[in-house]
Design a protein around this motif. Structure first.
Motif, short mmCIF file in Angstrom:
data_model
loop_
_atom_site.label_atom_id
_atom_site.label_comp_id
_atom_site.label_asym_id
_atom_site.label_seq_id
_atom_site.Cartn_x
_atom_site.Cartn_y
_atom_site.Cartn_z
N SER A 79 6.05 8.61 -0.37
CA SER A 79 5.76 7.31 -0.98
C SER A 79 6.74 6.34 -0.68
N SER A 80 7.73 6.57 0.28
CA SER A 80 8.87 5.67 0.61
C SER A 80 8.28 5.07 2.11
N ASP A 105 -2.92 -5.17 0.34
CA ASP A 105 -2.70 -4.18 -0.74
C ASP A 105 -2.76 -5.09 -2.06
N TRP A 114 5.59 -2.68 -4.44
CA TRP A 114 6.76 -2.13 -3.63
C TRP A 114 8.05 -2.45 -4.29
N ARG A 141 7.20 3.03 -3.29
CA ARG A 141 5.99 2.69 -3.89
C ARG A 141 5.52 3.03 -5.33
N ARG A 156 -0.49 -4.39 -5.15
CA ARG A 156 0.99 -4.40 -5.06
C ARG A 156 1.72 -5.62 -4.78
N THR A 178 2.52 -3.54 4.70
CA THR A 178 1.74 -3.29 3.28
C THR A 178 0.53 -4.75 3.02
N TYR A 220 6.20 -7.16 -4.70
CA TYR A 220 7.41 -6.54 -4.31
C TYR A 220 8.28 -6.96 -5.46
#
Ligand SMILES: CC(C)(COP(=O)(O)OP(=O)(O)OC[C@H]1O[C@@H](n2cnc3c(N)ncnc32)[C@H](O)[C@@H]1OP(=O)(O)O)[C@@H](O)C(=O)NCCC(=O)NCCS
Length: 155
Positions: free
Chosen positions: A41-42, A99, A68, A63, A102, A96, A104
């Motif tokens: 997930s990184s 999405d 993120w 994540r 998500r 990313t 940051y």
């Protein structure tokens, strides 16, 4: 200098460690980096001098359900102010984008004006403070947030 970006691997740990120790009063250990690199997930990105093939900076992202999380970003001291951290973060936004769940987020020392200026330029805003977040000197952390990046419209 031509910069090349690529995913980090365990063979990069030595160079990461060299930069990390110059970047922070309380550096992460190699095993902390190894743990992040191993997580599916990184996202872990390195910036390299394309001609000399040595590392000039890195970015580690985790994540979470709704964001993120920027865990670590650092650039080799003599090469700062050449847009390397900006390139790394823009690569993250490219990887990313689209999405919608998500945004940051990150924490930054309230005294780290350079990093705060970098994040503000890239669209982050301060949303709160975590009191005494840093255990080495009990400094407060500024919490910053940037909304999800939409897919760019073509044409
Ligand atoms: C913060 C850090 C990653 C920035 O890396 P960098 O590659 O030098 O950043 P960039 O060149 O992409 O800077 C982009 C913008 O951020 C701001 N900025 C970055 N460093 C700055 C500084 N020393 N002084 C003032 N503004 C600064 C500027 O607006 C800059 O744009 P400009 O150079 O056109 O004025 C780097 O200074 C570093 O490694 N610091 C130690 C580790 C650290 O504090 N990481 C952040 C922890 S949350």
């Amino acid at each position: 200098m031509r910069i090349e970006l690529r995913r980090l691997t365990l063979s990069d740990l030595g160079e990461i460690d060299r930069i990390e120790r110059q970047a922070y009063p309380t550096p992460w250990s190699r095993s902390m980096f190894a743990g992040e690199l191993a997580k599916p997930s990184s996202i872990s990105l390195g910036a390299f001098d394309a001609d000399e093939q040595h590392m000039v900076g890195y970015l580690i992202i985790s994540r979470y359900v709704d964001a993120w999380h920027i865990m670590n970003v650092a650039v080799d001291p003599p090469l700062r102010r050449h847009g390397i951290a900006t390139q790394l973060l823009e690569e993250l936004f490219n990887l990313t984008e689209g999405d919608p769940r998500r945004g940051y987020t990150l924490e930054v020392r309230v005294s780290n004006a350079h990093a705060i200026a970098l994040y503000e330029r890239l669209g982050f805003q301060a949303t709160g403070v975590r009191r005494g977040y840093y255990t080495d000197n009990r400094e407060d952390a500024l919490i910053m947030w940037k909304d999800p990046v939409r897919v760019r419209q073509v044409g």
